[in-house]
Design an enzyme around this catalytic site. Structure first.
Site, PDB file in Angstrom:
ATOM      1  N   CYS A 221       0.846  -1.212   0.019  1.00  0.00           N
ATOM      2  CA  CYS A 221      -0.011   0.027   0.046  1.00  0.00           C
ATOM      3  C   CYS A 221       0.764   1.385   0.026  1.00  0.00           C
ATOM      4  O   CYS A 221       0.703   2.221  -0.912  1.00  0.00           O
ATOM      5  CB  CYS A 221      -0.787   0.136   1.190  1.00  0.00           C
ATOM      6  SG  CYS A 221      -2.296  -1.132   1.149  1.00  0.00           S
ATOM      7  N   ILE A 222       1.755   1.373   0.860  1.00  0.00           N
ATOM      8  CA  ILE A 222       2.237   2.776   1.184  1.00  0.00           C
ATOM      9  C   ILE A 222       3.178   3.241   0.056  1.00  0.00           C
ATOM     10  O   ILE A 222       3.392   4.318  -0.290  1.00  0.00           O
ATOM     11  CB  ILE A 222       2.887   2.918   2.446  1.00  0.00           C
ATOM     12  CG1 ILE A 222       2.005   2.525   3.808  1.00  0.00           C
ATOM     13  CG2 ILE A 222       3.379   4.268   2.791  1.00  0.00           C
ATOM     14  CD1 ILE A 222       2.450   2.624   5.095  1.00  0.00           C
TER      15      ILE A 222
END
Length: 456
Positions: free
Chosen positions: A290-291
């Protein structure tokens, strides 16, 4: 709505496309509430493991899967999508080599669904993506599902005569479509799939209603928003927030290093403030699905609207640079020992992107291996959860985890701590290593302060 009644009576059958770190736990939650679940995946190895009651994800036990087999089954036969009432898409959304969105997994899943979509079915996209994906990519395909399915008929000549009588599906009436971003945090000791609130955005009011009803059966709380776009943007905001703040402390770490200030000490002092401050910590780079990825989905989409997301891109540059900074710090430490990185033996501790899991997606350890090798270092790794480094989209190292014996540890010129697994014996490592590069401040946290330990 017939689907709503089936959901509330737990008679609806749920299909999950993608049986990874998001799809599998979600499917097991539905099965645990006595919904019949079919998991779909192209990987027959995963399918066979699951149907035999075996897990391939560390924090999901084989016992849990085995206990769910009365309600859960897996298949690679996507024609069985016609058997389910709700289809949830949980497939990867990586970046390509130009750091632009690769939505091929979503697009291919949507094309497959359009070939089998039945009246009354619900489709929910969970994969992180840019605002607009649900309505721009999925919706047109599903509206044309009758025509797409007609093209598959064996007697194409007959279909051509009837084409003008084939009516499109109408969203909110013939089928339902929504976006609900996954918020999975593997092996989180406090929150799991069922206890993390679920944001939901439907294309129409009916779409939102049935989607909320479905997730209400297994999730502690659903949070409705006005549209799929709002739900898609919510996921991006969550991870951009983290990316930017991590970039900030990573940059401060580099600045404070030059000033001979311990950034970890500063953070610990700052977080005693009871308001207006939330602690983030530096590291060797960003990992996970995600990040490191989600912010660039918004950056890419923003360009379509002639907007430059300078703040987000700067954060990405800083976080992407961190593995290089760690290697530079390692070179400096070795130089003080009158050794060169070229030819040095380096042991990396931890291959997964965060501690106590077996997930190596976008792990900074992989980038560290690549950079160190390019500079001539001889690199090995240890990870109790990753015995063999699997092939990824970017890397294929063909490496196996080495055992942490006294002899092995002492044979390396430097031990580089990348992932701070809880089950590492840090005292034993510190006693036997020649030099340690600690990117997580874990040795000091464990009360180990030796001159041969350097923070990076």
């Amino acid at each position: 709505m017939e689907l709503l009644t089936k959901i509330l009576n737990k008679e609806a059958k749920v299909g999950i496309i993608g049986l990874g770190y998001v799809g599998l736990p979600l499917g097991l939650e539905f099965a645990g509430k006595q919904f019949q679940v079919i998991g779909f995946d192209l990987d027959d190895r995963k399918v066979n493991h699951l149907n035999a009651g075996k897990s391939y994800i560390k924090h999901i036990s084989s016992k849990r899967i085995k206990n769910s087999l009365n309600c859960f089954s897996a298949t690679s036969d996507f024609s069985r999508l016609t058997e389910v009432d709700a289809i949830i898409i949980a497939v990867p959304t990586p970046l390509d080599e130009h750091r632009e969105p690769d939505i091929s997994y979503i697009a291919n899943s949507a094309k497959t669904i359009s070939q089998y979509l039945q009246k009354g079915q619900l489709v929910v996209l969970e994969s992180s993506t840019y605002p607009g994906t649900t309505e721009e990519i999925l919706l047109p395909l599903f509206e044309k599902a009758p025509s797409i399915q007609a093209e598959k008929f064996e007697f194409a000549g007959e279909i051509n005569e009837l084409e003008e009588n084939i009516e499109d599906y109408k969203v909110g009436e013939d089928f339902y479509l929504a976006f609900s971003p996954e918020r999975e945090d593997p092996n989180n000791p406090i929150y799991n799939t069922a206890t993390i609130p679920k944001v939901v955005g439907g294309v129409t009011a009916n779409c939102l209603k049935v989607t909320q009803a479905l997730y209400d059966q297994v999730i502690v709380k659903t949070v409705p928003v006005s549209s799929p776009k709002a739900a898609e943007a919510t996921k991006l905001l969550e991870n951009i927030y983290r990316s930017v703040n991590i970039a900030l402390v990573n940059e401060l770490k580099m600045v404070f290093d030059r000033m001979d200030i311990d950034v970890w000490e500063v953070i610990e002092a700052a977080k005693t403030k009871p308001f207006g401050f939330h602690a983030f910590y530096p590291g060797p780079g960003l990992g996970g699905h995600c990040i490191p990825i989600d912010p660039f989905y918004l950056t890419w989409k923003a360009r379509e609207h002639q907007i430059n997301t300078k703040f987000i891109e700067l954060a990405g540059e800083i976080n992407t640079y961190m593995p290089y900074y760690v290697v530079e710090s390692t070179m400096q430490v070795l130089n003080k020992q009158k050794k060169a990185l070229n030819g040095a033996r380096v042991l990396i501790l931890g291959a997964s992107y965060k501690k106590d899991i077996d997930d190596i997606r976008e792990s900074p350890s992989l980038k560290l291996i690549e950079i160190l090798r390019e500079k001539g270092a001889i690199v090995d790794y240890n990870d109790p959860y990753v015995p063999v480094l699997p092939k990824t989209r970017k890397y294929h190292f063909e490496m196996v985890s080495i055992e942490l014996t006294k002899e092995n540890i002492s044979s390396y010129d430097v031990v580089l701590l990348s992932t701070d697994h809880s089950n590492y014996d840090y005292k034993f490592i510190a006693e036997n290593a020649k030099v340690i590069i600690d990117t997580r401040n874990v040795f000091q946290k464990n009360g180990i302060n030796l001159k041969k330990i350097f923070k990076a």
